[in-house]
Design a protein around this motif. Structure first.
Motif, PDB file in Angstrom:
ATOM      1  N   TYR A 123       0.861  -1.183   0.000  1.00 28.15           N
ATOM      2  CA  TYR A 123       0.000   0.000   0.000  1.00 28.15           C
ATOM      3  C   TYR A 123       0.901   1.238   0.000  1.00 28.15           C
ATOM      4  O   TYR A 123       1.276   1.719   1.076  1.00 28.15           O
ATOM      5  CB  TYR A 123      -0.872   0.038   1.262  1.00 28.15           C
ATOM      6  N   PRO A 124       1.249   1.775  -1.177  1.00 29.35           N
ATOM      7  CA  PRO A 124       2.191   2.903  -1.198  1.00 29.35           C
ATOM      8  C   PRO A 124       1.664   4.139  -0.461  1.00 29.35           C
ATOM      9  O   PRO A 124       2.455   4.926   0.042  1.00 29.35           O
ATOM     10  CB  PRO A 124       2.372   3.196  -2.693  1.00 29.35           C
ATOM     11  N   GLU A 125       0.332   4.328  -0.370  1.00 35.52           N
ATOM     12  CA  GLU A 125      -0.199   5.543   0.275  1.00 35.52           C
ATOM     13  C   GLU A 125      -0.202   5.415   1.792  1.00 35.52           C
ATOM     14  O   GLU A 125      -0.396   6.408   2.480  1.00 35.52           O
ATOM     15  CB  GLU A 125      -1.637   5.835  -0.155  1.00 35.52           C
ATOM     16  N   LYS A 206       3.767  -2.002  -6.072  1.00 36.38           N
ATOM     17  CA  LYS A 206       2.982  -1.116  -6.934  1.00 36.38           C
ATOM     18  C   LYS A 206       3.885  -0.204  -7.767  1.00 36.38           C
ATOM     19  O   LYS A 206       3.460   0.317  -8.792  1.00 36.38           O
ATOM     20  CB  LYS A 206       2.027  -0.278  -6.076  1.00 36.38           C
ATOM     21  N   PRO A 209       6.683  -1.599 -12.652  1.00 34.51           N
ATOM     22  CA  PRO A 209       5.753  -1.570 -13.796  1.00 34.51           C
ATOM     23  C   PRO A 209       5.428  -2.976 -14.309  1.00 34.51           C
ATOM     24  O   PRO A 209       6.224  -3.905 -14.138  1.00 34.51           O
ATOM     25  CB  PRO A 209       6.518  -0.769 -14.841  1.00 34.51           C
ATOM     26  N   LEU A 210       4.258  -3.090 -14.913  1.00 32.53           N
ATOM     27  CA  LEU A 210       3.880  -4.373 -15.489  1.00 32.53           C
ATOM     28  C   LEU A 210       4.652  -4.634 -16.771  1.00 32.53           C
ATOM     29  O   LEU A 210       5.055  -5.745 -17.060  1.00 32.53           O
ATOM     30  CB  LEU A 210       2.378  -4.401 -15.773  1.00 32.53           C
ATOM     31  N   PRO A 225      -1.470  -3.363 -21.483  1.00 32.97           N
ATOM     32  CA  PRO A 225      -2.438  -3.298 -20.374  1.00 32.97           C
ATOM     33  C   PRO A 225      -2.128  -2.226 -19.336  1.00 32.97           C
ATOM     34  O   PRO A 225      -3.037  -1.598 -18.799  1.00 32.97           O
ATOM     35  CB  PRO A 225      -2.348  -4.684 -19.747  1.00 32.97           C
ATOM     36  N   ASP A 226      -0.828  -1.990 -19.060  1.00 31.42           N
ATOM     37  CA  ASP A 226      -0.528  -1.002 -18.019  1.00 31.42           C
ATOM     38  C   ASP A 226      -0.693   0.427 -18.522  1.00 31.42           C
ATOM     39  O   ASP A 226      -0.643   1.364 -17.731  1.00 31.42           O
ATOM     40  CB  ASP A 226       0.881  -1.224 -17.463  1.00 31.42           C
ATOM     41  N   ARG A 228      -3.405   1.218 -20.482  1.00 34.41           N
ATOM     42  CA  ARG A 228      -4.821   1.431 -20.802  1.00 34.41           C
ATOM     43  C   ARG A 228      -5.486   2.306 -19.749  1.00 34.41           C
ATOM     44  O   ARG A 228      -4.992   2.414 -18.628  1.00 34.41           O
ATOM     45  CB  ARG A 228      -5.547   0.078 -20.879  1.00 34.41           C
ATOM     46  N   ARG A 229      -6.639   2.844 -20.106  1.00 29.24           N
ATOM     47  CA  ARG A 229      -7.342   3.737 -19.198  1.00 29.24           C
ATOM     48  C   ARG A 229      -7.808   2.964 -17.966  1.00 29.24           C
ATOM     49  O   ARG A 229      -8.308   1.852 -18.061  1.00 29.24           O
ATOM     50  CB  ARG A 229      -8.556   4.305 -19.928  1.00 29.24           C
ATOM     51  N   SER A 230      -7.600   3.571 -16.824  1.00 25.24           N
ATOM     52  CA  SER A 230      -8.066   2.947 -15.593  1.00 25.24           C
ATOM     53  C   SER A 230      -9.198   3.774 -15.027  1.00 25.24           C
ATOM     54  O   SER A 230      -9.125   4.998 -15.023  1.00 25.24           O
ATOM     55  CB  SER A 230      -6.933   2.855 -14.586  1.00 25.24           C
ATOM     56  N   TYR A 231     -10.244   3.117 -14.529  1.00 24.67           N
ATOM     57  CA  TYR A 231     -11.393   3.846 -13.997  1.00 24.67           C
ATOM     58  C   TYR A 231     -11.363   3.903 -12.476  1.00 24.67           C
ATOM     59  O   TYR A 231     -12.301   4.309 -11.849  1.00 24.67           O
ATOM     60  CB  TYR A 231     -12.696   3.187 -14.461  1.00 24.67           C
ATOM     61  N   ALA A 232     -10.284   3.436 -11.899  1.00 29.28           N
ATOM     62  CA  ALA A 232     -10.241   3.356 -10.438  1.00 29.28           C
ATOM     63  C   ALA A 232     -10.111   4.755  -9.822  1.00 29.28           C
ATOM     64  O   ALA A 232      -9.533   5.636 -10.414  1.00 29.28           O
ATOM     65  CB  ALA A 232      -9.083   2.491  -9.997  1.00 29.28           C
TER      66      ALA A 232
ATOM     67  N   PHE B  82      -4.162  -5.294 -13.532  1.00 34.02           N
ATOM     68  CA  PHE B  82      -4.333  -4.377 -14.664  1.00 34.02           C
ATOM     69  C   PHE B  82      -5.525  -4.767 -15.531  1.00 34.02           C
ATOM     70  O   PHE B  82      -5.649  -4.313 -16.649  1.00 34.02           O
ATOM     71  CB  PHE B  82      -3.050  -4.329 -15.493  1.00 34.02           C
ATOM     72  N   ARG B 369     -17.430  -1.774  -9.812  1.00 34.61           N
ATOM     73  CA  ARG B 369     -16.569  -1.409  -8.688  1.00 34.61           C
ATOM     74  C   ARG B 369     -16.815  -2.343  -7.526  1.00 34.61           C
ATOM     75  O   ARG B 369     -17.943  -2.775  -7.295  1.00 34.61           O
ATOM     76  CB  ARG B 369     -16.881   0.029  -8.250  1.00 34.61           C
ATOM     77  N   GLY B 395     -11.866   0.173  -6.565  1.00 36.10           N
ATOM     78  CA  GLY B 395     -11.878   0.451  -7.992  1.00 36.10           C
ATOM     79  C   GLY B 395     -12.434  -0.692  -8.814  1.00 36.10           C
ATOM     80  O   GLY B 395     -13.008  -1.648  -8.301  1.00 36.10           O
ATOM     81  N   THR B 396     -12.250  -0.548 -10.125  1.00 37.50           N
ATOM     82  CA  THR B 396     -12.791  -1.537 -11.044  1.00 37.50           C
ATOM     83  C   THR B 396     -11.779  -2.653 -11.335  1.00 37.50           C
ATOM     84  O   THR B 396     -12.035  -3.516 -12.159  1.00 37.50           O
ATOM     85  CB  THR B 396     -13.165  -0.879 -12.374  1.00 37.50           C
ATOM     86  N   ARG B 397     -10.615  -2.570 -10.697  1.00 33.13           N
ATOM     87  CA  ARG B 397      -9.601  -3.609 -10.881  1.00 33.13           C
ATOM     88  C   ARG B 397      -9.172  -4.135  -9.527  1.00 33.13           C
ATOM     89  O   ARG B 397      -9.181  -3.390  -8.546  1.00 33.13           O
ATOM     90  CB  ARG B 397      -8.361  -3.009 -11.550  1.00 33.13           C
ATOM     91  N   TYR B 399      -6.912  -4.848  -6.479  1.00 35.60           N
ATOM     92  CA  TYR B 399      -5.718  -4.156  -5.999  1.00 35.60           C
ATOM     93  C   TYR B 399      -4.602  -5.167  -5.776  1.00 35.60           C
ATOM     94  O   TYR B 399      -3.444  -4.896  -6.054  1.00 35.60           O
ATOM     95  CB  TYR B 399      -6.040  -3.431  -4.689  1.00 35.60           C
TER      96      TYR B 399
END
Lengths: 232, 442
Positions: A123-125, A206, A209-210, A225-226, A228-232, B82, B369, B395-397, B399
């Motif tokens: 958990y980097p945060e 985290k 990179p993939l 894949p890494d 692509r748009r992420s919706y998170a 991913f 989600r 999120g949608t992926r 973790y």
């Protein structure tokens, strides 16, 4: 009744505000102006959940058992307990992990004989506790499950090894070391297990990179894949 | 011609490439070293894929056995971070390739637990999951027993095992469209209902199979050569199993009737009638007996699940959660070019329901989600407890997804079961663990 009692309660600053800031703005735009109206947004880290007693079910028995063996030192060994649904997570201070594991295994009221291994999470945060090592325990005697979670800062990635208590952690701790760089002090032979011996970096982190290459599909280029748009 | 060798700091290193054993023996005739370190695998046919064993030998006795793994590491857990939650199924099904349905079910149950929809999974989907899992358990055990026979030098069990396994793979192909890696179980249910005729086909299989298991038993149960190679070999008692975290047939062959289907039931296993076979010999033969008996018990469960699916109570009921925000929108149908989207469904979303189109678009491109948190689900796979530890950040992926694969843990029993025994028994010991390297390395 005095006037003082009738005055409206002054709202106290909610605890959430004391958590460190993890993100500002909505879309991470730093070079151009954010016209979305969310430019001033400040997102703080979610507060660490703590479940108050009573926990319900057999969770109270486990907590009672730990309180009994630790006595006054309970609060010194157990950081907090979180109950979500039918799962109990005990967050343990890393200095006391081996002790807690021993009690969980040997105490007749606890008897978690079987460990299902160690799983690392990054958990980097979570400043000061970036790397988590999660142990899943199962009691065959009482047919119960519990999760023990330990964390360590990225700057000092050391967690005491529990191989002495649960020999099955041998491979699992090697795996968590390999993938996250958590150093389990006291492990008999902490070497990489999945990646080659001379691999650099710890791939499940985290900040690792993939990788990947874009793929052409029917004339269009699909990003890797890494990317692509992420919706998170 | 003589075997090639190099002088290294560890001693003389001989390279043996096959059909040159005689030369090696001649070469070693005058050697004074008592200790021989043999590197078995990762390309050895009896190491179940790409397991590498480093064996230290004193004569024919193994004094040290070490396992080296990682040759099949494909980064499935990292890759899943991913992709959407639903796409994760396509990855996990490729881990332990002999029991794909179990990987999928463990993962989906963990995702469902995080979503808080465990109780809302349709009963028909649960029954199909049980049916598929038990069929898969039989096919996995058949492979375990068959390859084991071949590794000991008996080819008939291998042929029998694969012939019977083929029946199950045909059923899988008929139901899901694929023989292996079918990504059939999805968060919320299963991807597609049983096709017409599936119940009859499984019924036929259930008629044939008991006799086929009997044939296998006739071949091996009391076979003197087989007994000599398996009885009292690779002894590991209950204490050893507990310490090393061994689960599955190995644990039950040590006398403990620990089966998650009974002790911590899921998918409605508590409503099925079956026994948990055990043995008390703690050896390779006991593990074989447990596996065969488990196949017979699985047949009982398949029959019960089939009766429910064909019965009035569950016939025509949905197989995916009725939640437009979660349930995978695509309905599949068998077309002229194979399994694909059903024309009815496409007509529905493209011309009659704008809302259905929106849900379809959002779910397929973005995914759903999952509330932040972590969940662990353990299920009884053919090899032991298969655990999925799934972490979401909302999120949608995923973790982080971590699989506690039973093969990975059980491989730790290799030193305990092989050291002090003969080198020939290493083959028996490893085969009785039944490791699948795809699951070990992930």
């Amino acid at each position: 009744m005095s006037t003082q009692d009738n005055l409206p309660e002054v709202p106290r600053e909610p605890e959430v505000l004391r958590e460190p800031v993890v993100r500002t703005g909505m879309f991470g735009a730093s070079d151009t102006g954010d016209t979305s109206g969310y430019g001033g947004l400040v997102v703080r880290r979610a507060p660490r959940p703590v479940t108050p007693r009573p926990y319900g079910g057999y969770f109270d028995d486990i907590a009672d058992g730990l309180e009994r063996v630790f006595g006054e030192e309970y609060a010194d060994a157990i950081e907090r307990v979180v109950i979500v649904g039918d799962e109990m997570t005990i967050h343990v201070k890393r200095e006391r992990l081996v002790e807690v594991a021993k009690h969980l295994r040997d105490d007749p009221a606890l008897r978690f004989e079987l460990s299902l291994g160690v799983s690392g999470v990054h958990y980097p945060e979570d400043a000061g506790a970036e790397l988590h090592s999660v142990i899943h325990l199962c009691s065959i005697t009482h047919n119960r499950r519990v999760r023990v979670e330990v964390s360590c800062p990225d700057a000092d990635p050391h967690i005491p090894s529990t191989v002495g208590v649960y020999p099955t952690h041998d491979y699992h701790e090697r795996e968590a070391y390999d993938f996250f760089g958590i150093v389990y002090d006291g492990h008999p032979a902490l070497t990489r297990i999945e990646m080659p011996d001379d691999w650099e970096g710890h791939p499940q982190r985290k900040d690792y990179p993939l990788g990947g290459i874009p793929v052409e599909y029917r004339g269009a280029e699909i990003p890797s894949p890494d990317q692509r748009r992420s919706y998170a | 011609m003589s075997a090639t060798y190099d002088e290294t700091t560890e001693g003389t290193v001989y390279t043996v490439s096959g059909q040159d054993w005689n030369e090696l023996i001649e070469e070693l005739a005058g050697a004074t070293d008592q200790r021989l370190v043999i590197n078995m695998g990762p390309q050895h046919p009896s190491t179940h894929g790409v397991l590498r064993l480093v064996l230290t030998l004193d004569g024919e006795t193994v004094t040290e056995a070490r396992t080296v793994i990682g040759y099949l590491h494909t980064g499935i857990e990292k890759n899943m971070e991913f992709r959407t939650w639903t796409q994760g199924v396509t990855f996990v099904t490729r881990m332990d390739y002999l029991s794909p349905i179990f990987n999928e079910t463990a993962y989906c149950m963990a995702v469902e637990k995080l979503l808080g929809i465990t109780d809302r999974i349709p009963e028909r989907a649960q029954a199909i999951r049980v049916l598929m899992m038990e069929l898969n358990r039989i096919s996995s055990h058949l492979m375990a027993i068959g390859t084991f026979g071949m590794e000991l030098g008996a080819t008939t069990p291998f042929l029998f095992g694969n012939r019977e396994r083929e029946l199950i793979l045909d059923l899988f192909e008929y139901i899901t469209g694929l023989r292996m890696n079918m990504a059939y179980v999805r968060p919320g249910g299963v991807s597609v209902d049983l096709p017409a005729g599936a119940v009859d086909k499984i019924g036929e299989f259930l008629k044939i199979m008991p006799q086929r298991i009997k044939e296998m038993r006739k071949l091996l149960d009391a076979n003197p050569v087989y007994l000599a190679r398996t009885k009292d070999i690779a002894y590991l008692d209950l204490t050893g199993c507990m310490a090393l975290g061994i689960t599955g047939p190995m644990l039950r062959a040590a006398g403990l009737p620990w089966d998650l289907r009974k002790s911590q039931p899921y998918c409605g296993y508590e409503t099925y009638d079956f026994d948990v076979p055990t043995a008390t010999s703690c050896d390779v033969y006991g593990r074989y007996l447990v596996r065969v008996a488990e196949m017979e018990e699985s047949l009982k469960i398949v029959q019960q699940a089939l009766d429910r699916l064909a019965g009035a109570g569950l016939k025509g009921k949905p197989v995916m959660i009725e939640d437009k925000k979660i349930g995978w929108p695509a309905q599949l149908a068998l077309g002229p070019d194979g399994l694909g989207n059903s024309p009815d469904h496409i007509a529905h979303i493209m011309s009659s329901s704008m809302e259905a189109l929106i849900h379809h678009f959002k779910l397929v491109t973005e995914g759903f989600r999952v509330p932040a948190g972590q969940a662990y689900v353990g299920i009884e796979s053919p090899r032991g407890e298969l655990g999925a530890h799934v972490v979401s950040d909302g999120g949608t992926r995923p973790y982080r997804v971590h699989f506690r694969d039973p093969s990975f843990t059980n491989l730790q029993a290799v030193p305990a079961t092989c050291e002090g025994g003969m080198i020939a028994d290493v083959i028996s010991a490893v085969a009785s663990i039944d490791p699948v390297m795809g699951g070990v390395d992930r």
